[in-house]
Design a protein around this motif. Structure first.
Motif, short mmCIF file in Angstrom:
data_model
loop_
_atom_site.label_atom_id
_atom_site.label_comp_id
_atom_site.label_asym_id
_atom_site.label_seq_id
_atom_site.Cartn_x
_atom_site.Cartn_y
_atom_site.Cartn_z
N LEU A 56 6.55 0.66 -2.86
CA LEU A 56 6.98 0.71 -1.46
C LEU A 56 6.78 -0.65 -0.77
CD1 LEU A 56 8.08 2.88 0.38
CD2 LEU A 56 5.73 3.41 1.08
N LEU A 57 5.79 -1.40 -1.23
CA LEU A 57 5.47 -2.67 -0.57
C LEU A 57 6.61 -3.69 -0.67
CD1 LEU A 57 1.69 -3.13 -1.46
CD2 LEU A 57 2.69 -2.62 0.78
N TRP A 105 -0.28 6.59 3.72
CA TRP A 105 -0.57 5.60 2.68
C TRP A 105 -1.21 4.33 3.25
CZ3 TRP A 105 1.91 0.81 2.29
CH2 TRP A 105 3.06 0.64 3.04
N LYS A 108 7.25 -3.77 -8.04
CA LYS A 108 5.82 -3.76 -7.67
C LYS A 108 5.36 -5.18 -7.38
CE LYS A 108 4.67 0.48 -10.01
NZ LYS A 108 4.10 1.12 -11.15
N LEU A 112 -4.29 -2.16 1.17
CA LEU A 112 -3.13 -1.93 0.30
C LEU A 112 -3.50 -1.67 -1.16
CD1 LEU A 112 -0.77 -4.74 1.68
CD2 LEU A 112 -0.97 -2.37 2.45
N GLY A 113 -4.80 -1.73 -1.48
CA GLY A 113 -5.21 -1.49 -2.87
C GLY A 113 -5.09 -2.76 -3.70
N ASN A 170 1.52 -5.58 -7.39
CA ASN A 170 0.74 -4.47 -6.82
C ASN A 170 1.03 -3.18 -7.57
OD1 ASN A 170 3.03 -3.03 -5.60
ND2 ASN A 170 3.22 -4.92 -4.39
N SER A 171 0.47 -2.09 -7.10
CA SER A 171 0.74 -0.83 -7.79
C SER A 171 1.55 0.11 -6.91
CB SER A 171 -0.59 -0.17 -8.20
OG SER A 171 -1.42 -0.14 -7.07
N ASN A 172 2.12 -0.40 -5.82
CA ASN A 172 2.85 0.44 -4.88
C ASN A 172 4.25 -0.13 -4.63
OD1 ASN A 172 3.84 1.90 -2.78
ND2 ASN A 172 2.11 1.53 -1.37
#
Ligand SMILES: Cc1cc2nc3c(=O)[nH]c(=O)nc-3n(C[C@H](O)[C@H](O)[C@H](O)COP(=O)(O)OP(=O)(O)OC[C@H]3O[C@@H](n4cnc5c(N)ncnc54)[C@H](O)[C@@H]3O)c2cc1C
Length: 325
Positions: free
Chosen positions: A185-186, A101, A209, A241-242, A181-183
């Motif tokens: 996990l961050l 990722w 998120k 990271l998007g 964000n859209s993850n």
């Protein structure tokens, strides 16, 4: 023995507990200039003796029940093999892997990086409200002298403005962005990306998120002038990271020295300083406080951090923050 500590920040609060526990009569003076966020990063993945200070700091937090919540850390970019060997020699749990990722090889640290609840430490310290000033080795608050046997200047970015003595320090502004964000996990990992130039840390650590993005950029300024940090760390981080939407800028003032490493030591008879903790005071601050405590109470010196390493100097440029490898 009456000890007066100027500044209820990370260094001053750590010293408060050390002196108090050793039976001294300690007073902390705090002006309220600085705003503290609940948590800051604590990492042991540093260099040289800073690692020992970080371990000492960790032990201090654990002893005083200051929360340390660990998340894995992902370090991206070329890290000198000597630094990696040093981490291995301390027994830190690190490994190197390709992480899908992040689309990169990373050094993964387990139990090496935490969010530390610094505000809990600071809030636990009783204080006298006021703006302290040191003149001719004596402390004044609102023109009233505070009778002291030992004085410690620990007022961070404000140090040089609180004393009639030229210190080898400069104050600077630094900032970081809370981003959506859209993850998820961050919010549960640290990323130190030296390839692109940013770091990402959890905000709440609950897998929401939302995360915090910053970098090591600094704006040299006095700590009384409002600054506005730009969005460049977020723009850079997006490449890895998007999508990241900045929603809040966290900011404040730090203090650096000519070699960007901390200072402690004696300025004159009963007057001591601790500072230059720049962007890693939560990582090494309590460890440095322990060195100052040992100097004052036992006469022990750790030359690497002593203020005496700097000759009198007129001006200097700040370098990179030391937690950037
Ligand atoms: C936005 C931001 C994010 C950061 N993130 C991290 C991180 O994740 N990890 C990390 O390790 N470090 C981080 N840092 C750096 C860390 O906050 C500092 O290194 C550390 O706080 C320095 O400790 P200190 O005790 O020297 O000074 P401070 O903690 O700044 O404390 C100084 C205190 O002195 C008080 N004071 C000033 N003048 C006077 C006066 N005249 N009289 C009385 N009191 C006075 C101030 O109000 C303040 O409370 C960050 C800093 C900022 C600004």
């Amino acid at each position: 023995m009456k000890v007066t500590i100027i500044g209820r920040g990370i260094a001053g609060s750590s010293l408060y507990f050390m002196f108090k526990e050793a039976g001294y009569n300690v007073r902390v003076i705090e002006s309220g200039f600085r705003k503290f966020y609940p948590t800051l990063i604590h990492s042991v993945l540093l260099k040289g003796k800073d690692i020992e200070l970080a371990i000492e700091s960790k032990n201090f937090y654990e002893k005083h029940k200051i929360p340390l919540v660990y998340y894995p850390s992902y370090t991206i970019g070329h890290i000198d093999s000597k630094i990696i060997d040093e981490w291995i020699s301390y027994g830190f749990n690190i490994s190197e892997k390709f992480v899908d990722w992040l689309s990169s090889y990373t050094i993964i640290g387990e139990k090496t990086d935490a969010l530390v609840g610094v505000r809990k430490l600071i809030d636990a310290v009783p204080y006298i409200e006021g703006k302290a000033e040191i003149r001719n080795g004596r402390v004044f608050v609102d023109e009233k002298e505070i009778d002291s046997d030992i004085i410690v200047l620990s007022s961070g970015a404000w140090n040089r403005y609180n004393i009639d003595f030229k210190l080898p320090v400069k104050s600077y502004y630094c900032w970081a962005w809370v981003t959506v964000n859209s993850n998820p996990l961050l919010d549960k990992v640290f990323v130190y990306d030296y390839e692109i130039g940013y770091y990402s840390r959890p905000l709440f650590g609950l897998g929401m998120k939302i995360n915090i993005i910053g970098d090591g950029d600094t704006i040299v300024t006095d700590p009384f002038t409002k600054q506005f940090g730009n969005l460049s760390p977020v723009e850079r981080a997006k490449k890895r990271l998007g999508d990241l939407k900045p929603v809040y800028r966290g900011e404040g003032y730090c203090e650096g020295t000519p070699d960007m490493r901390p200072i402690y030591g004696r300025i004159s008879d009963n007057l001591y300083i601790i500072g230059g903790l720049n962007g890693y005071g939560a990582e090494v601050g309590p460890g440095l406080a322990r060195l100052l405590f040992n100097l004052i109470t036992k006469g022990e010196e750790e030359k690497e951090y002593l203020i005496d390493r700097f000759p009198p100097m007129s001006d200097f440029e700040l370098g990179r923050e030391p937690h950037e490898l």
